[in-house]
Design a protein around this motif. Structure first.
Motif, PDB file in Angstrom:
ATOM      1  N   GLU A   1       7.815  -5.044 -29.464  1.00 29.87           N
ATOM      2  CA  GLU A   1       9.151  -5.564 -28.827  1.00 29.87           C
ATOM      3  C   GLU A   1       9.818  -6.705 -29.518  1.00 29.87           C
ATOM      4  O   GLU A   1      11.131  -6.900 -29.238  1.00 29.87           O
ATOM      5  CB  GLU A   1       8.540  -6.187 -27.421  1.00 29.87           C
ATOM      6  N   THR A   2       9.172  -7.225 -30.167  1.00 32.96           N
ATOM      7  CA  THR A   2       9.714  -8.475 -31.127  1.00 32.96           C
ATOM      8  C   THR A   2      10.173  -7.959 -32.577  1.00 32.96           C
ATOM      9  O   THR A   2      10.636  -8.807 -33.447  1.00 32.96           O
ATOM     10  CB  THR A   2       8.535  -9.595 -31.152  1.00 32.96           C
ATOM     11  N   ASN A   3       9.946  -6.623 -32.595  1.00 35.96           N
ATOM     12  CA  ASN A   3      10.379  -6.058 -33.973  1.00 35.96           C
ATOM     13  C   ASN A   3       9.647  -6.700 -35.181  1.00 35.96           C
ATOM     14  O   ASN A   3      10.135  -6.572 -36.401  1.00 35.96           O
ATOM     15  CB  ASN A   3      11.930  -6.175 -34.271  1.00 35.96           C
ATOM     16  N   ALA A   4       8.409  -7.320 -35.133  1.00 39.64           N
ATOM     17  CA  ALA A   4       7.798  -7.832 -36.051  1.00 39.64           C
ATOM     18  C   ALA A   4       6.899  -6.808 -36.603  1.00 39.64           C
ATOM     19  O   ALA A   4       6.154  -7.154 -37.659  1.00 39.64           O
ATOM     20  CB  ALA A   4       6.822  -9.030 -35.555  1.00 39.64           C
ATOM     21  N   ALA A   5       6.721  -5.591 -35.872  1.00 40.64           N
ATOM     22  CA  ALA A   5       5.584  -4.591 -36.288  1.00 40.64           C
ATOM     23  C   ALA A   5       6.247  -3.937 -37.541  1.00 40.64           C
ATOM     24  O   ALA A   5       5.503  -2.944 -38.130  1.00 40.64           O
ATOM     25  CB  ALA A   5       5.243  -3.617 -35.377  1.00 40.64           C
ATOM     26  N   SER A   6       7.494  -4.000 -38.261  1.00 42.13           N
ATOM     27  CA  SER A   6       7.845  -3.484 -39.277  1.00 42.13           C
ATOM     28  C   SER A   6       7.014  -4.058 -40.476  1.00 42.13           C
ATOM     29  O   SER A   6       7.231  -3.588 -41.813  1.00 42.13           O
ATOM     30  CB  SER A   6       9.153  -3.503 -39.415  1.00 42.13           C
ATOM     31  N   ILE A   7       6.271  -5.084 -40.490  1.00 47.10           N
ATOM     32  CA  ILE A   7       5.670  -5.529 -41.347  1.00 47.10           C
ATOM     33  C   ILE A   7       4.435  -4.765 -42.021  1.00 47.10           C
ATOM     34  O   ILE A   7       3.864  -4.066 -41.126  1.00 47.10           O
ATOM     35  CB  ILE A   7       4.858  -6.936 -40.936  1.00 47.10           C
ATOM     36  N   PRO A   8       4.427  -4.453 -43.278  1.00 43.42           N
ATOM     37  CA  PRO A   8       3.416  -3.534 -43.790  1.00 43.42           C
ATOM     38  C   PRO A   8       1.947  -3.718 -43.220  1.00 43.42           C
ATOM     39  O   PRO A   8       1.332  -2.418 -42.968  1.00 43.42           O
ATOM     40  CB  PRO A   8       3.431  -3.450 -45.355  1.00 43.42           C
ATOM     41  N   SER A   9       1.594  -4.759 -43.107  1.00 42.47           N
ATOM     42  CA  SER A   9       0.124  -5.080 -42.694  1.00 42.47           C
ATOM     43  C   SER A   9      -0.004  -4.404 -41.103  1.00 42.47           C
ATOM     44  O   SER A   9      -1.091  -3.759 -40.781  1.00 42.47           O
ATOM     45  CB  SER A   9      -0.170  -6.360 -42.763  1.00 42.47           C
ATOM     46  N   TYR A  10       1.196  -4.595 -40.198  1.00 45.67           N
ATOM     47  CA  TYR A  10       0.958  -4.068 -39.031  1.00 45.67           C
ATOM     48  C   TYR A  10       1.141  -2.622 -39.125  1.00 45.67           C
ATOM     49  O   TYR A  10       0.275  -1.706 -38.270  1.00 45.67           O
ATOM     50  CB  TYR A  10       2.094  -4.549 -38.052  1.00 45.67           C
ATOM     51  N   ARG A  11       1.564  -1.838 -39.928  1.00 49.32           N
ATOM     52  CA  ARG A  11       2.092  -0.294 -39.961  1.00 49.32           C
ATOM     53  C   ARG A  11       0.739   0.084 -40.556  1.00 49.32           C
ATOM     54  O   ARG A  11       0.074   1.091 -39.969  1.00 49.32           O
ATOM     55  CB  ARG A  11       2.978   0.032 -40.787  1.00 49.32           C
ATOM     56  N   GLN A  12      -0.176  -0.685 -41.490  1.00 48.63           N
ATOM     57  CA  GLN A  12      -1.605  -0.180 -41.895  1.00 48.63           C
ATOM     58  C   GLN A  12      -2.349  -0.285 -40.730  1.00 48.63           C
ATOM     59  O   GLN A  12      -3.365   0.647 -40.646  1.00 48.63           O
ATOM     60  CB  GLN A  12      -1.791  -1.226 -42.984  1.00 48.63           C
ATOM     61  N   LEU A  13      -2.456  -1.241 -40.038  1.00 45.62           N
ATOM     62  CA  LEU A  13      -3.524  -1.447 -38.822  1.00 45.62           C
ATOM     63  C   LEU A  13      -3.124  -0.575 -37.953  1.00 45.62           C
ATOM     64  O   LEU A  13      -4.272   0.189 -37.366  1.00 45.62           O
ATOM     65  CB  LEU A  13      -3.004  -2.958 -38.078  1.00 45.62           C
ATOM     66  N   ALA A  14      -2.006  -0.112 -37.618  1.00 43.43           N
ATOM     67  CA  ALA A  14      -1.671   0.940 -36.658  1.00 43.43           C
ATOM     68  C   ALA A  14      -2.177   2.293 -37.113  1.00 43.43           C
ATOM     69  O   ALA A  14      -2.794   3.215 -36.378  1.00 43.43           O
ATOM     70  CB  ALA A  14      -0.171   1.121 -36.293  1.00 43.43           C
TER      71      ALA A  14
END
Length: 515
Positions: free
Chosen positions: A452-465
């Motif tokens: 929702e905050t558009n912060a999930a485009s960070i590579p570490s978050y994508r890797q976690l998902a």
């Protein structure tokens, strides 16, 4: 020694039941996930123990004992963990000893019996086997046992010949025999599997023939002679000087003053909100004092128990008793202060398993100190105090076996993280991932918020998902085996089903949930 031989049918029956239980354990556990099967095996073992002692089935209070055993095994339905296994194992030991009339009444003695039973458990099967063989040889029954085995040689040999003949004469029997893969049967004979069977046999045997080791009783009866002579009076005099009433009175006065200073400092900085000295943060103040204060409280409790022994001169002195009450009360305040320190530290550096355990431990210490006051006020014995503390510990551990600490830690850390609140420390989602499946719902909420905050485009978050998706796929595949079922996993799967898997964004596209 002869009791094993006079009850030879019962001895052989126990061994046969142990083999059947080992086969059931092989079906339940070997190469399989552990879940509801541990509860099923425990109830089966309890039924076998009751069946092997038919006289106990008519014992008074049998249903009460079975109900208590079921309560002890219930944590295994909720979740299989080291704590739930320990509780179930202790319940099984108590049930087995009660069934044969060897269980003591006091809780402290019961705890000692459980400890001795488990210490001797790995050696009981081997000990009974060699003891039985030794007795058989002494009484000249070796030939009888060999003859009992020899009577099966001829029937089995001729039976195999007839079976081979029937296979040659009957196509159906020949087809059935062709289904038997001798190589596959030989592959089943594996050293790890054989070790597993032996371990299970040794484990169930102690419950089928519950006994307590005797050598501890022999050690208890050993007493070293104490020479009487001139040295007795000086030793008594030194004891009176160092540990006498006057010394204890002065010690309590000094201890109360020191503890009052510590309590005043905590009241000033932790509860009063006064600014700390330069260079010292609340986190450092909380962290440095949380665990040493608990050690201090434990030492204080040991001193009180040693100084105010039941029936001693110090325990009957009114002034000493009042000073002890004040001092123990200060220790309780000290433990509460330690809990507050830890809470402040967790508010900055998040929650972990060890910090949760510290909370539980501090609560137990505070309860133990309160029980010390009760012991002195009610003029109870140290045995009463030990039993009361063991009861408190048992109830606490039993309650903890139903608490999902992994989910508790994950929910707390997510809700109080910097990403969610704008203050505190950043979320250590790699630590939360290491907590296992119970942390996934909290991580899903975290990723939703980041999307929702558009912060999930960070590579570490994508890797976690991506990793969470792989973990959940493996988890769901493992749960398809009914042996892995537990009530906690069932609830978790229902929770995970309410979340639609996230779509991992490609490149630098914004990260968004798939719903």
């Amino acid at each position: 020694m002869t009791s094993l031989l006079t009850a030879a049918p019962s001895y052989c029956a126990r061994f046969g039941v142990a083999v059947l239980l080992a086969a059931l354990a092989d079906f339940f556990f070997y190469g399989q996930p552990i879940g509801i099967t541990l509860f099923l095996f425990g109830t089966t073992l309890a039924a076998a123990v009751a069946a092997i002692h038919p006289s106990a089935l008519s014992a008074r209070g049998l249903w009460l004992g079975l109900a208590a055993l079921l309560v002890g095994l219930l944590p295994l339905i909720e979740n299989v963990s080291a704590l739930s296994v320990a509780i179930g194992l202790a319940a099984m030991v108590v049930f087995a000893l009660w069934l044969v009339g060897r269980l003591r009444r006091e809780l402290a003695r019961i705890a000692g019996q459980v400890a001795l039973f488990l210490l001797a458990a790995p050696f009981r099967f081997v000990h009974d086997f060699f003891r039985w063989r030794k007795a058989a040889r002494r009484l000249g029954q070796r030939r009888i046992r060999l003859a009992a085995i020899g009577v099966w040689i001829m029937p089995l040999t001729l039976g195999a010949v007839f079976l081979a003949l029937f296979g040659a004469a009957n196509p159906v029997i020949e087809y059935w025999l062709s289904l038997i893969d001798l190589r596959a049967l030989l592959d089943l004979i594996q050293l790890p599997r054989l070790a597993f069977w032996l371990a299970v046999l040794a484990g169930v045997w102690v419950f089928l023939r519950p006994r307590l080791p005797r050598f501890f009783r022999r050690i208890a009866h050993l007493a070293l002679p104490i020479p009487l002579g001139v040295q007795t009076k000086p030793a008594k005099a030194i004891e009176d000087i160092v540990f006498g009433k006057a010394a204890i009175l002065r010690a309590l006065v000094v201890f109360n003053i020191l503890f009052a200073v510590q309590t005043a400092l905590d009241a000033t900085y932790l509860w009063g909100g006064i600014a700390l000295p330069d260079g010292l943060t609340y986190a450092a103040y909380a962290h440095r004092g949380a665990y040493p204060l608990i050690v201090t409280a434990l030492l204080a409790a040991s001193f009180v128990l040693a100084a105010l022994r039941p029936g001693s001169a110090t325990s009957s002195d009114p002034l000493i008793r009042r000073l002890v009450y004040v001092w123990v009360a200060q220790n309780i305040v000290l433990v509460i202060s330690s809990i507050l320190r830890l809470d402040l530290y967790i508010g900055i550096y998040a929650l972990t398993y060890w910090r949760v355990a510290a909370f539980v431990w501090m609560g137990l210490v505070a309860t133990g100190l309160a029980l010390i006051i009760a012991r002195i006020a009610l003029e109870k014995s140290n045995k009463w105090l030990l039993s009361a503390n063991l009861l408190t510990l048992s109830v606490t551990l039993y309650a903890c076996s139903f608490i999902n600490f992994a989910a508790l830690i994950a929910n707390y850390n997510v809700e109080h993280s910097f990403e969610m609140t704008g203050r505190g420390t950043k979320l250590d989602f790699w630590y939360l991932r290491s907590l296992g499946p119970s942390a996934w719902p909290a991580l899903d909420r975290f990723l939703e918020h980041q999307a929702e905050t558009n912060a999930a485009s960070i590579p570490s978050y994508r890797q976690l998902a991506r990793l969470l998706g792989q973990d959940q796929a493996r988890y769901r595949a493992g749960q398809e085996n009914w042996r892995a079922w537990s009530f906690r996993d069932w609830r978790l799967l229902r929770t995970l089903d309410t979340y639609i898997p996230f779509v991992v964004p490609q490149g630098s596209e914004p990260f968004a949930p798939g719903r």
